[in-house]
Design a protein around this motif. Structure first.
Motif, mmCIF file in Angstrom:
data_model
loop_
_atom_site.group_PDB
_atom_site.id
_atom_site.type_symbol
_atom_site.label_atom_id
_atom_site.label_comp_id
_atom_site.label_asym_id
_atom_site.label_seq_id
_atom_site.Cartn_x
_atom_site.Cartn_y
_atom_site.Cartn_z
ATOM 1 N N MET A 119 0.823 -1.211 0.000
ATOM 2 C CA MET A 119 0.000 0.000 0.000
ATOM 3 C C MET A 119 0.856 1.260 0.000
ATOM 4 N N ALA A 120 1.956 1.223 0.752
ATOM 5 C CA ALA A 120 2.864 2.366 0.768
ATOM 6 C C ALA A 120 3.513 2.568 -0.595
ATOM 7 N N TYR A 121 3.892 1.483 -1.229
ATOM 8 C CA TYR A 121 4.532 1.530 -2.550
ATOM 9 C C TYR A 121 3.562 1.985 -3.635
ATOM 10 N N ARG A 122 2.353 1.427 -3.604
ATOM 11 C CA ARG A 122 1.364 1.744 -4.649
ATOM 12 C C ARG A 122 0.926 3.202 -4.587
ATOM 13 N N THR A 123 0.914 3.796 -3.409
ATOM 14 C CA THR A 123 0.415 5.177 -3.246
ATOM 15 C C THR A 123 1.536 6.170 -2.924
ATOM 16 N N GLU A 124 2.777 5.668 -2.872
ATOM 17 C CA GLU A 124 3.938 6.510 -2.539
ATOM 18 C C GLU A 124 3.714 7.257 -1.220
ATOM 19 N N THR A 125 3.248 6.478 -0.227
ATOM 20 C CA THR A 125 2.944 7.009 1.103
ATOM 21 C C THR A 125 3.969 6.509 2.108
ATOM 22 N N PRO A 126 4.489 7.368 2.980
ATOM 23 C CA PRO A 126 5.417 6.889 4.010
ATOM 24 C C PRO A 126 4.724 5.992 5.032
ATOM 25 N N ILE A 127 5.507 5.098 5.608
ATOM 26 C CA ILE A 127 5.014 4.189 6.646
ATOM 27 C C ILE A 127 5.420 4.745 8.009
ATOM 28 N N LEU A 128 4.473 4.789 8.940
ATOM 29 C CA LEU A 128 4.761 5.222 10.309
ATOM 30 C C LEU A 128 4.698 3.998 11.223
ATOM 31 N N PRO A 129 5.854 3.424 11.587
ATOM 32 C CA PRO A 129 5.852 2.252 12.477
ATOM 33 C C PRO A 129 5.646 2.674 13.929
ATOM 34 N N ILE A 130 4.806 1.913 14.636
ATOM 35 C CA ILE A 130 4.527 2.209 16.044
ATOM 36 C C ILE A 130 4.675 0.930 16.865
ATOM 37 N N THR A 131 5.464 1.007 17.927
ATOM 38 C CA THR A 131 5.575 -0.107 18.864
ATOM 39 C C THR A 131 4.664 0.148 20.059
ATOM 40 N N ILE A 132 3.829 -0.834 20.365
ATOM 41 C CA ILE A 132 3.030 -0.825 21.591
ATOM 42 C C ILE A 132 3.701 -1.802 22.551
ATOM 43 N N ASP A 133 4.055 -1.325 23.735
ATOM 44 C CA ASP A 133 4.833 -2.125 24.678
ATOM 45 C C ASP A 133 4.167 -2.056 26.049
ATOM 46 N N SER A 134 3.524 -3.147 26.467
ATOM 47 C CA SER A 134 2.832 -3.153 27.757
ATOM 48 C C SER A 134 2.379 -4.559 28.115
ATOM 49 N N THR A 135 2.192 -4.798 29.393
ATOM 50 C CA THR A 135 1.524 -6.019 29.848
ATOM 51 C C THR A 135 0.031 -5.757 30.042
ATOM 52 N N TYR A 136 -0.355 -4.475 29.995
ATOM 53 C CA TYR A 136 -1.735 -4.044 30.224
ATOM 54 C C TYR A 136 -2.256 -4.455 31.593
ATOM 55 N N LYS A 137 -1.357 -4.560 32.565
ATOM 56 C CA LYS A 137 -1.803 -4.777 33.940
ATOM 57 C C LYS A 137 -2.248 -3.435 34.519
ATOM 58 N N CYS A 138 -3.344 -3.455 35.250
ATOM 59 C CA CYS A 138 -3.918 -2.218 35.771
ATOM 60 C C CYS A 138 -2.886 -1.419 36.562
ATOM 61 N N PHE A 139 -2.806 -0.143 36.252
ATOM 62 C CA PHE A 139 -1.863 0.813 36.834
ATOM 63 C C PHE A 139 -0.409 0.550 36.437
ATOM 64 N N GLY A 140 -0.210 -0.363 35.493
ATOM 65 C CA GLY A 140 1.129 -0.642 34.990
ATOM 66 C C GLY A 140 1.467 0.279 33.821
ATOM 67 N N PRO A 141 2.676 0.147 33.284
ATOM 68 C CA PRO A 141 3.130 1.039 32.211
ATOM 69 C C PRO A 141 2.634 0.625 30.833
ATOM 70 N N ILE A 142 2.398 1.622 30.001
ATOM 71 C CA ILE A 142 2.151 1.444 28.567
ATOM 72 C C ILE A 142 3.110 2.383 27.845
ATOM 73 N N ARG A 143 3.848 1.841 26.937
ATOM 74 C CA ARG A 143 4.817 2.639 26.184
ATOM 75 C C ARG A 143 4.446 2.594 24.702
ATOM 76 N N ILE A 144 4.247 3.770 24.121
ATOM 77 C CA ILE A 144 3.955 3.886 22.692
ATOM 78 C C ILE A 144 5.145 4.571 22.042
ATOM 79 N N VAL A 145 5.779 3.867 21.106
ATOM 80 C CA VAL A 145 6.986 4.397 20.466
ATOM 81 C C VAL A 145 6.719 4.651 18.990
ATOM 82 N N TYR A 146 6.857 5.915 18.577
ATOM 83 C CA TYR A 146 6.777 6.270 17.164
ATOM 84 C C TYR A 146 8.185 6.218 16.582
ATOM 85 N N HIS A 147 8.369 5.353 15.602
ATOM 86 C CA HIS A 147 9.673 5.221 14.961
ATOM 87 C C HIS A 147 9.773 6.205 13.791
ATOM 88 N N ASP A 148 10.980 6.363 13.262
ATOM 89 C CA ASP A 148 11.154 7.221 12.089
ATOM 90 C C ASP A 148 10.312 6.705 10.927
#
Length: 199
Positions: free
Chosen positions: A132-161
């Motif tokens: 889809m990125a190639y066909r439309t010449e659109t950049p890809i925005l990779p995102i890492t979701i990092d968490s155990t989703y335990k209540c009151f625990g950490p959630i880390r969202i990382v936007y890559h280049d």
């Protein structure tokens, strides 16, 4: 601006800020003058709500068609820019819709693994993200979701280049090449996880 989308986004953001410790990394990498193919890993049913709440851009997301069986649910999903895809086949209708959205300067969100990943190893993916990125010449925005989703625990969202497939533009690229590129991008999302552990 979709007001209902914005309302749901604020509600999701309120919920996750109340019950988790959310950390955002790399949001300054987003260029708001561009549209993106957004590509994220998939750990939990929380993931779509989390991205809907914290991404600073609105996006249309693909979701498995089974979620649309109930007419009320289907209506709500449509109102927040979610559309169905048949994961068991080469869903031409969904692909055409996705390409049309990108060509209309809209953002498209994908979870290329197609299902929740219960391991620390990226699942095999098809070439959809790169295609889809190639066909439309659109950049890809990779995102890492990092968490155990335990209540009151950490959630880390990382936007890559953002990733630009300029080396592919104007060329005829075969399916294995697109699959390899998509897999490379997914593999990147699992590097340097801090919190997530396989169940």
């Amino acid at each position: 601006m979709n007001k209902f989308y914005d309302f749901c986004s604020r509600l999701a953001r309120l919920y996750y800020n109340m019950f988790f410790k959310v950390e955002i990394v790399g949001a300054d990498r987003i260029d708001f003058t561009k549209q993106y193919v957004i590509c994220a890993n998939h750990l939990s049913n929380h993931d779509p709500f989390l991205l809907g709440g914290f991404m600073p851009i609105q996006a249309h997301f693909m979701a498995k068609k089974e979620l649309f069986k109930n007419r009320i649910v289907a209506k709500v999903l449509d109102m927040v820019y979610v559309f169905p895809v048949d994961r068991e086949s080469n869903d031409i209708h969904a692909i055409k819709k996705a390409l049309k959205l990108l060509r209309s300067n809209e953002n498209l969100g994908l979870f290329p693994e197609g299902t929740r990943n219960r391991t620390n190893t990226p699942l095999p993916v098809k070439g959809g993200v790169a295609m889809m990125a190639y066909r439309t010449e659109t950049p890809i925005l990779p995102i890492t979701i990092d968490s155990t989703y335990k209540c009151f625990g950490p959630i880390r969202i990382v936007y890559h280049d953002p990733i630009y497939l300029e080396e592919f533009y104007g060329k005829k690229i075969d399916a294995p090449t697109l699959e390899a590129k998509s897999q490379e991008i997914i593999n990147q999302l699992y590097e340097n996880m801090l919190y997530y552990r396989a169940k």
